[in-house]
Motif scaffolding. Structure first.
Motif, PDB file in Angstrom:
ATOM      1  N   SER A 165     -29.153 -29.309  15.779  1.00 23.69           N
ATOM      2  CA  SER A 165     -30.334 -28.775  16.457  1.00 23.69           C
ATOM      3  C   SER A 165     -31.395 -28.371  15.445  1.00 23.69           C
ATOM      4  N   LYS A 166     -30.966 -27.869  14.290  1.00 21.95           N
ATOM      5  CA  LYS A 166     -31.915 -27.500  13.246  1.00 21.95           C
ATOM      6  C   LYS A 166     -32.667 -28.725  12.732  1.00 21.95           C
ATOM      7  N   GLU A 167     -32.009 -29.875  12.716  1.00 20.62           N
ATOM      8  CA  GLU A 167     -32.677 -31.111  12.320  1.00 20.62           C
ATOM      9  C   GLU A 167     -33.646 -31.570  13.410  1.00 20.62           C
ATOM     10  N   ASN A 168     -33.306 -31.324  14.675  1.00 22.03           N
ATOM     11  CA  ASN A 168     -34.191 -31.708  15.777  1.00 22.03           C
ATOM     12  C   ASN A 168     -35.507 -30.949  15.735  1.00 22.03           C
ATOM     13  N   ASN A 169     -35.442 -29.760  15.175  1.00 17.84           N
ATOM     14  CA  ASN A 169     -36.604 -28.871  15.189  1.00 17.84           C
ATOM     15  C   ASN A 169     -37.593 -29.240  14.074  1.00 17.84           C
ATOM     16  N   GLY A 170     -38.273 -30.406  14.237  1.00 21.15           N
ATOM     17  CA  GLY A 170     -39.319 -30.808  13.324  1.00 21.15           C
ATOM     18  C   GLY A 170     -38.866 -31.604  12.127  1.00 21.15           C
ATOM     19  N   HIS A 171     -37.561 -31.905  12.021  1.00 22.96           N
ATOM     20  CA  HIS A 171     -37.072 -32.638  10.849  1.00 22.96           C
ATOM     21  C   HIS A 171     -36.381 -33.945  11.224  1.00 22.96           C
ATOM     22  N   LEU A 172     -36.462 -34.335  12.509  1.00 16.86           N
ATOM     23  CA  LEU A 172     -35.684 -35.473  12.961  1.00 16.86           C
ATOM     24  C   LEU A 172     -36.097 -36.768  12.269  1.00 16.86           C
ATOM     25  N   GLU A 173     -37.422 -37.001  12.127  1.00 14.38           N
ATOM     26  CA  GLU A 173     -37.883 -38.235  11.478  1.00 14.38           C
ATOM     27  C   GLU A 173     -37.371 -38.321  10.044  1.00 14.38           C
ATOM     28  N   LEU A 174     -37.318 -37.178   9.363  1.00 13.03           N
ATOM     29  CA  LEU A 174     -36.807 -37.160   7.999  1.00 13.03           C
ATOM     30  C   LEU A 174     -35.307 -37.439   7.968  1.00 13.03           C
ATOM     31  N   ALA A 175     -34.597 -36.905   8.952  1.00  8.10           N
ATOM     32  CA  ALA A 175     -33.147 -37.137   9.007  1.00  8.10           C
ATOM     33  C   ALA A 175     -32.837 -38.612   9.177  1.00  8.10           C
ATOM     34  N   TRP A 176     -33.689 -39.327   9.948  1.00  9.01           N
ATOM     35  CA  TRP A 176     -33.429 -40.751  10.184  1.00  9.01           C
ATOM     36  C   TRP A 176     -33.658 -41.595   8.919  1.00  9.01           C
ATOM     37  N   THR A 177     -34.342 -41.030   7.926  1.00 10.69           N
ATOM     38  CA  THR A 177     -34.575 -41.804   6.696  1.00 10.69           C
ATOM     39  C   THR A 177     -33.384 -41.763   5.741  1.00 10.69           C
ATOM     40  N   LYS A 178     -32.382 -40.966   6.052  1.00 10.59           N
ATOM     41  CA  LYS A 178     -31.213 -40.886   5.175  1.00 10.59           C
ATOM     42  C   LYS A 178     -30.481 -42.231   5.186  1.00 10.59           C
ATOM     43  N   PRO A 179     -29.948 -42.652   4.023  1.00 10.41           N
ATOM     44  CA  PRO A 179     -29.307 -43.974   3.939  1.00 10.41           C
ATOM     45  C   PRO A 179     -27.882 -43.989   4.481  1.00 10.41           C
ATOM     46  N   VAL A 180     -27.661 -43.354   5.632  1.00  8.33           N
ATOM     47  CA  VAL A 180     -26.338 -43.326   6.264  1.00  8.33           C
ATOM     48  C   VAL A 180     -26.540 -43.384   7.770  1.00  8.33           C
ATOM     49  N   SER A 181     -25.477 -43.672   8.464  1.00  2.45           N
ATOM     50  CA  SER A 181     -25.550 -43.708   9.926  1.00  2.45           C
ATOM     51  C   SER A 181     -25.643 -42.293  10.479  1.00  2.45           C
ATOM     52  N   ARG A 182     -26.045 -42.229  11.752  1.00  2.48           N
ATOM     53  CA  ARG A 182     -26.157 -40.913  12.381  1.00  2.48           C
ATOM     54  C   ARG A 182     -24.807 -40.195  12.395  1.00  2.48           C
ATOM     55  N   GLU A 183     -23.742 -40.953  12.679  1.00  2.00           N
ATOM     56  CA  GLU A 183     -22.420 -40.353  12.766  1.00  2.00           C
ATOM     57  C   GLU A 183     -21.984 -39.776  11.420  1.00  2.00           C
ATOM     58  N   VAL A 184     -22.225 -40.525  10.351  1.00  6.12           N
ATOM     59  CA  VAL A 184     -21.835 -40.049   9.017  1.00  6.12           C
ATOM     60  C   VAL A 184     -22.656 -38.826   8.635  1.00  6.12           C
ATOM     61  N   TYR A 185     -23.942 -38.852   8.936  1.00  3.22           N
ATOM     62  CA  TYR A 185     -24.809 -37.722   8.611  1.00  3.22           C
ATOM     63  C   TYR A 185     -24.331 -36.457   9.318  1.00  3.22           C
ATOM     64  N   ALA A 186     -24.053 -36.576  10.626  1.00  2.57           N
ATOM     65  CA  ALA A 186     -23.609 -35.420  11.402  1.00  2.57           C
ATOM     66  C   ALA A 186     -22.225 -34.957  10.956  1.00  2.57           C
ATOM     67  N   SER A 187     -21.325 -35.895  10.703  1.00  2.00           N
ATOM     68  CA  SER A 187     -19.973 -35.534  10.283  1.00  2.00           C
ATOM     69  C   SER A 187     -19.980 -34.814   8.942  1.00  2.00           C
ATOM     70  N   ALA A 188     -20.844 -35.271   8.028  1.00  2.00           N
ATOM     71  CA  ALA A 188     -20.938 -34.615   6.721  1.00  2.00           C
ATOM     72  C   ALA A 188     -21.438 -33.183   6.858  1.00  2.00           C
ATOM     73  N   ALA A 189     -22.430 -32.984   7.729  1.00  2.00           N
ATOM     74  CA  ALA A 189     -22.956 -31.633   7.943  1.00  2.00           C
ATOM     75  C   ALA A 189     -21.871 -30.713   8.500  1.00  2.00           C
ATOM     76  N   VAL A 190     -21.105 -31.216   9.472  1.00  2.50           N
ATOM     77  CA  VAL A 190     -20.019 -30.425  10.057  1.00  2.50           C
ATOM     78  C   VAL A 190     -18.954 -30.125   9.010  1.00  2.50           C
ATOM     79  N   LEU A 191     -18.619 -31.118   8.188  1.00  2.00           N
ATOM     80  CA  LEU A 191     -17.591 -30.924   7.165  1.00  2.00           C
ATOM     81  C   LEU A 191     -18.011 -29.870   6.153  1.00  2.00           C
ATOM     82  N   VAL A 192     -19.275 -29.903   5.730  1.00  2.00           N
ATOM     83  CA  VAL A 192     -19.767 -28.894   4.790  1.00  2.00           C
ATOM     84  C   VAL A 192     -19.634 -27.500   5.388  1.00  2.00           C
ATOM     85  N   ASP A 193     -19.983 -27.359   6.656  1.00  2.00           N
ATOM     86  CA  ASP A 193     -19.908 -26.050   7.303  1.00  2.00           C
ATOM     87  C   ASP A 193     -18.466 -25.582   7.468  1.00  2.00           C
TER      88      ASP A 193
END
Length: 345
Positions: A165-193
């Motif tokens: 949700s923090k990424e949705n709040n004005g950072h979504l376009e930037l998140a999509w530029t990451k060189p990974v899939s959405r699933e990997v990006y989200a899973s990595a964030a959850v794993l770090v937490d």
């Protein structure tokens, strides 16, 4: 590192935890300094032996124990201290009404046994106390120690909850530029937490042991159900984190309000369910039906409201609560990933 932003959030949360634990240890040190001789019987025995006016005689007993006789004529203290390995038996006679008498009565509540007598016919009224201490030091139970770290885990879970949700709040376009899939990006964030939550609880565990060591040498024991207690303590905050993440993933704003409301509902729901369980009032029955159903999917129910008469049957045992929390954590993470795949800028 495509998870760099979440790593920064995790480090900020750990900084908060570090400050809280440091303040707690500082308070423990200040409190310990108010008891220079320590609050335990073995500390009191050592203090008696250290008196500069005491006459000490030590004798090795036939059974291998060490008997120490202390005569302190200036303070009127006579003590016989017998040590057998981890066991210490002490009989102390002191003037009635003295400061030492008060200390004796207080410490006697910690002893294995006590024989307290007053002889009013003596020229100086004297009090005699016998106490036995087994396994001197602090006895710490591993499962209970982990259970005490749950509030820290829940605090970090609340601070880090809703990373998508923090990424949705004005950072979504930037998140999509990451060189990974959405699933990997989200899973990595959850794993770090999740790792951050585990580290914070480990730090809290260490702080508890250090705080205990301020008073006496800690002895860590393992309960028969320690594995279940440890599992509940670690999985509970993870399940709560997964819950608030799933609730907030589709939001186009920060998760703060959602997490705040969810926390209140999560605490109130099992309370309402329990208080209206046996009510015959129609309104209360409706409240119970709703709150009882919500309790099954509420991680807080399985963390705080375990008891034989719990509304949720799975929360009546540690094994059932652990299984439910693990299942809820998986389901909520999957729901968050499914929502994240469908989010549009």
């Amino acid at each position: 590192m495509f998870y760099y932003i979440e790593l920064l959030r995790a480090l900020r949360a750990l900084r908060v935890v570090g400050i809280l634990l440091a303040l707690g240890l500082l308070a423990g040190i200040l409190f310990r300094l108010s008891f220079p001789h320590g609050p335990f019987e073995q500390d009191w025995a050592a203090a008696i032996e250290r008196s500069p006016t005491a006459h000490i005689k030590r004798t090795r007993l036939p059974d291998g124990g060490l008997q120490t006789v202390v005569d302190d004529t200036k303070s009127g203290v006579h003590a016989v201290i017998v040590r057998h390995g981890d066991s210490t038996t002490m009989r102390v006679t002191v003037p009635s009404g003295s400061a030492t008498t008060t200390t004796t009565s207080t410490f006697g509540t910690h002893s294995r046994g006590e024989d307290h007598a007053v002889n009013p016919s003596s020229p100086q009224h004297r009090e005699s106390t016998t106490m036995t201490v087994v396994n001197p030091g602090n006895e710490l139970w591993l499962g209970m120690l982990f259970s005490i770290t749950v509030p820290i885990g829940l605090l970090v879970a609340t601070l880090l909850g809703g990373p998508l949700s923090k990424e949705n709040n004005g950072h979504l376009e930037l998140a999509w530029t990451k060189p990974v899939s959405r699933e990997v990006y989200a899973s990595a964030a959850v794993l770090v937490d999740v790792v951050t939550m585990l580290v914070s609880q480990g730090a809290a565990l260490l702080a508890l042991v250090l705080g205990s060591a301020l008073w006496a040498l800690p002895h860590v024991r393992v309960e028969s159900d320690a594995a279940l207690q440890i599992g509940l303590a670690l999985v509970g905050p993870i399940a709560w984190y997964a819950c608030v993440t799933a609730l907030s993933t589709s939001l186009k704003r920060g998760p703060g309000a959602t997490i705040g409301i969810a926390l209140v509902v999560a605490i109130v729901t099992p309370v309402l369910a329990g208080n209206t369980q046996r009510s015959s009032w129609p309104v209360a029955q409706v409240v119970h039906a709703i709150s009882g159903a919500l309790s099954y999917i509420d991680p807080i129910t399985y963390v705080w409201f375990q008891s034989p008469d719990a509304v949720v049957s799975l929360a009546r045992s540690a094994s059932g609560a652990l299984s439910a929390l693990a299942g809820l954590a998986i389901v909520y993470v999957v729901l968050a990933l499914v929502q994240w795949r469908r989010v549009e800028a």
